[in-house]
Write a protein that holds these residues in place. Sequence first.
Motif, PDB file in Angstrom:
ATOM      1  N   ASN A 147      -8.649  -6.216  -0.183  1.00  0.00           N
ATOM      2  CA  ASN A 147      -7.854  -6.289  -1.495  1.00  0.00           C
ATOM      3  C   ASN A 147      -7.004  -4.932  -1.588  1.00  0.00           C
ATOM      4  OD1 ASN A 147      -9.727  -4.141  -1.185  1.00  0.00           O
ATOM      5  ND2 ASN A 147     -10.899  -4.616  -3.039  1.00  0.00           N
ATOM      6  N   GLY A 148      -6.675  -4.194  -0.445  1.00  0.00           N
ATOM      7  CA  GLY A 148      -5.928  -3.049  -0.184  1.00  0.00           C
ATOM      8  C   GLY A 148      -6.225  -1.851  -1.097  1.00  0.00           C
ATOM      9  N   GLU A 149      -7.683  -1.735  -1.345  1.00  0.00           N
ATOM     10  CA  GLU A 149      -8.141  -0.471  -1.939  1.00  0.00           C
ATOM     11  C   GLU A 149      -8.173   0.672  -1.009  1.00  0.00           C
ATOM     12  OE1 GLU A 149     -11.948  -1.758  -3.119  1.00  0.00           O
ATOM     13  OE2 GLU A 149     -12.580   0.414  -3.892  1.00  0.00           O
ATOM     14  N   ARG A 150      -7.897   1.615  -1.349  1.00  0.00           N
ATOM     15  CA  ARG A 150      -7.791   2.809  -0.416  1.00  0.00           C
ATOM     16  C   ARG A 150      -9.082   3.323  -0.260  1.00  0.00           C
ATOM     17  NH1 ARG A 150      -3.363   7.744  -0.394  1.00  0.00           N
ATOM     18  NH2 ARG A 150      -4.594   8.354  -2.244  1.00  0.00           N
ATOM     19  N   LEU A 151      -9.677   3.508   0.830  1.00  0.00           N
ATOM     20  CA  LEU A 151     -10.774   4.226   1.020  1.00  0.00           C
ATOM     21  C   LEU A 151     -10.930   5.681   1.008  1.00  0.00           C
ATOM     22  CD1 LEU A 151     -14.032   3.874   1.690  1.00  0.00           C
ATOM     23  CD2 LEU A 151     -13.620   3.488   4.185  1.00  0.00           C
ATOM     24  N   GLY A 152      -9.889   6.157   1.703  1.00  0.00           N
ATOM     25  CA  GLY A 152      -9.799   7.557   1.762  1.00  0.00           C
ATOM     26  C   GLY A 152      -8.488   8.103   2.706  1.00  0.00           C
ATOM     27  N   THR A 153      -8.404   9.265   2.759  1.00  0.00           N
ATOM     28  CA  THR A 153      -7.393   9.940   3.475  1.00  0.00           C
ATOM     29  C   THR A 153      -8.056  10.957   4.323  1.00  0.00           C
ATOM     30  OG1 THR A 153      -6.879  11.707   1.710  1.00  0.00           O
ATOM     31  CG2 THR A 153      -5.666   9.698   1.638  1.00  0.00           C
ATOM     32  N   PHE A 196     -13.360   8.965  -0.008  1.00  0.00           N
ATOM     33  CA  PHE A 196     -13.177  10.492   0.294  1.00  0.00           C
ATOM     34  C   PHE A 196     -11.605  10.912   0.395  1.00  0.00           C
ATOM     35  CE2 PHE A 196     -13.280   7.906   4.188  1.00  0.00           C
ATOM     36  CZ  PHE A 196     -12.120   8.146   4.849  1.00  0.00           C
ATOM     37  N   LEU A 256     -11.082  -2.862   7.871  1.00  0.00           N
ATOM     38  CA  LEU A 256     -10.273  -1.659   7.432  1.00  0.00           C
ATOM     39  C   LEU A 256      -8.997  -1.761   8.347  1.00  0.00           C
ATOM     40  CD1 LEU A 256     -13.242   1.111   7.883  1.00  0.00           C
ATOM     41  CD2 LEU A 256     -12.208  -0.187   6.005  1.00  0.00           C
ATOM     42  N   THR A 294      -1.899   3.189  -5.866  1.00  0.00           N
ATOM     43  CA  THR A 294      -1.611   3.105  -4.423  1.00  0.00           C
ATOM     44  C   THR A 294      -1.519   1.696  -4.033  1.00  0.00           C
ATOM     45  OG1 THR A 294      -4.130   3.440  -4.214  1.00  0.00           O
ATOM     46  CG2 THR A 294      -2.643   5.412  -3.638  1.00  0.00           C
ATOM     47  N   THR A 295      -2.199   0.877  -4.785  1.00  0.00           N
ATOM     48  CA  THR A 295      -2.037  -0.464  -4.255  1.00  0.00           C
ATOM     49  C   THR A 295      -1.186  -1.437  -5.262  1.00  0.00           C
ATOM     50  OG1 THR A 295      -4.380  -0.335  -3.308  1.00  0.00           O
ATOM     51  CG2 THR A 295      -3.580  -2.453  -3.366  1.00  0.00           C
ATOM     52  N   VAL A 315      -6.831   5.296   5.189  1.00  0.00           N
ATOM     53  CA  VAL A 315      -7.665   3.936   5.557  1.00  0.00           C
ATOM     54  C   VAL A 315      -7.937   3.200   4.307  1.00  0.00           C
ATOM     55  CG1 VAL A 315      -9.918   5.378   5.338  1.00  0.00           C
ATOM     56  CG2 VAL A 315      -9.709   3.191   6.511  1.00  0.00           C
ATOM     57  N   TRP A 316      -7.616   1.990   4.509  1.00  0.00           N
ATOM     58  CA  TRP A 316      -7.712   0.859   3.436  1.00  0.00           C
ATOM     59  C   TRP A 316      -8.545  -0.163   3.610  1.00  0.00           C
ATOM     60  CZ3 TRP A 316      -3.434   2.219  -0.098  1.00  0.00           C
ATOM     61  CH2 TRP A 316      -2.751   3.268   0.456  1.00  0.00           C
ATOM     62  N   TYR A 317      -9.036  -0.711   2.617  1.00  0.00           N
ATOM     63  CA  TYR A 317      -9.814  -2.367   2.740  1.00  0.00           C
ATOM     64  C   TYR A 317      -8.777  -3.328   3.061  1.00  0.00           C
ATOM     65  CZ  TYR A 317     -14.076  -0.007   1.352  1.00  0.00           C
ATOM     66  OH  TYR A 317     -15.282   0.783   1.671  1.00  0.00           O
ATOM     67  N   LEU A 339       0.879  -1.230   0.162  1.00  0.00           N
ATOM     68  CA  LEU A 339      -0.152   0.064   0.108  1.00  0.00           C
ATOM     69  C   LEU A 339       0.804   1.210   0.015  1.00  0.00           C
ATOM     70  CD1 LEU A 339      -2.642  -1.166   2.707  1.00  0.00           C
ATOM     71  CD2 LEU A 339      -2.569  -1.887   0.168  1.00  0.00           C
ATOM     72  N   HIS A 340       0.736   1.977  -1.140  1.00  0.00           N
ATOM     73  CA  HIS A 340       1.593   3.035  -1.164  1.00  0.00           C
ATOM     74  C   HIS A 340       0.899   4.443  -1.015  1.00  0.00           C
ATOM     75  CE1 HIS A 340       4.936   5.300  -3.653  1.00  0.00           C
ATOM     76  NE2 HIS A 340       5.074   5.542  -2.333  1.00  0.00           N
ATOM     77  N   GLY A 341       0.439   4.771  -0.101  1.00  0.00           N
ATOM     78  CA  GLY A 341      -0.406   5.966   0.031  1.00  0.00           C
ATOM     79  C   GLY A 341       0.234   7.048   0.737  1.00  0.00           C
TER      80      GLY A 341
END
Lengths: 301, 288
Positions: free
Chosen positions: A41-47, B74, A24, B88-89, A36-38, A6-8
């Motif tokens: 699957n590593g999907e980013r929910l938000g910042t 968001f 999460l 990002t993933t 915050v990530w799921y 996860l590269h956020g």
Amino acid sequence: MKPLMLHGHERAITQIKYNREGDLLFSSSKDNKPNVWYSLNGERLGTFNGHQGAVWCIDVDWTTTRFMSGAGDNTFRIWDCETGTEIDKAMGHNCEIFIMDVRNVDESLSQADPILKIPIIGSRVSSMLWGALDETLLTGHENGEIIQWDIKTGKKLQTAKEHENLINDMQMSKDSSMFITASKDHTAKLFDSDNLMLLKTYKTERPVNSAAVSPILEHVVLGGGQDAMDVTTTSARVGKFDSRFFHLVFEEEFGRVKGHFGPINSVAFHPDGKSYSSGGEDGYVRVHNFDPSYFEYGFDY
Amino acid sequence: MPVADDIKSSWADEVELEGGALPPSTEVRENGFKIVTDYKYNEDEKKLKIVRTYKIEKRTVSKSIALRKTWKKFGESATDKPGPNPATTIASEDVYMQYVTSKEEDNKPEDESSIDKLKSLGDKSVVRCRTCGQEHWTTKCPWKDTVLIGGKLPDDKKGPAVTTGFTNAETGKPGGSKYVPPNMRDGAAKRTDSTNMARRDDTTAIRVSNLSESTTENDLEDLVKPFGPIQKLYLAKDKTTGACKGFAYIHFKFRNDAAKAIQALNGHGYDHLILNVDWSKPPTHSNQ
């Protein structure tokens, strides 16, 4: 196992935390935006945008409705998990413990008085945990001390001085009966959370930045490496940036997982015990799903 | 030129223009997979087609988790499409847990007991230290890192450098002797012998340089065989391409043959190049 990277974040990860169900994964870093990530699957929910300094510690509430972050801009902020909007912030002071009622948090938080203030004299607090049933508070200090506080009175109940150096991280076991500390003195130690009795010691040859207890197996995972300032002078192979798995009872290392290019700053087990994540100085969070061999691995004794 | 005005663009330009507009990205869902096809330009202005395949999994989860799955993104992810954003993933390479066992430690006591068993057999000569001749493994000899005690070693094996080095060797005490560099120690005498042997070998070796790239080992063998029997033949080759690097070493059985070869081959035209042949020089980094 095939980890998800996860590269956020643009800077070193400071802390990662799963919510109670583990769907999460929250991460904070020295840039100003917790993510915050799921976890699946590593999907980013938000910042969560708003802080003006490095975010050092984060937590999420029991029902995953509120998220809290404390940062180097001297504020802590409470966020709505669903929308990522900031509900309010409050200013902190030089090493004091504030206990605030946030059960019905709204915009008036910044005006509200803490229900309890504990000024810290002496060594500063470097990590903190709620004790069992939220009746006590556990603090880890820069000199290696662990103090148990009574929430009602704000008095010290017990003190344990088992570590010789700064305590980087403390994490509860699943049932909150024990907690594990990670210290700069190259050890991680397991304590009874009720009477602060030292139960086990896990020795390594480098500073331990984070430690977590598996919720389903008698395993602990330690993450560490040398100080961030020394990293550039050592290669990844020498730096030993792997997560290390120890047996909870026998204090013996049984496995290692490589991957990070820098020291690991935070590790966390998924609440179902079938995966774990690590966040490193390299700015990546790695989500690992354990191979079947991990569950089949029997410890010889 | 009126004709030229009529032709607005050549066919080659037309293709370029067509490429200007990117085809829209498509998303196909079929039997459990989602296939997303995107088009974009890379830094060299070349059109890229990116095909990503996702496996769609259905999981039964608690209500609260299902609800959270429907939350809108968001912050910086607000503009992300459903599903993981590849920016990002990233799915990284496989890593494996390396299991650490303490087997080596377990073996130690076993080792001891096996010695005891051998001893109890009564045959005293089963375990004998090669260094001091006493009853233990050579690796466990208390004097293995120090000077060898009392003349157990035949004198002829001692190198001249060793006997001059220290006088403590005869006292029989392992301690008390000053530091002796490893290559000066008694145990190293044999090793220096073997290196001397290797050097003696080199005296029959010749170095052939200015070979052409296409030279193979067979060519080289054909070239030097007429001069006499060969011990060893080494042709330097590029690791990746396997092409000859331009030089080779040939170890003859006899020095005479080597001398003959040098005389005949030095300056010999071979495959459009003129060979350069000389005695092989000992490596410069050796200190003797």
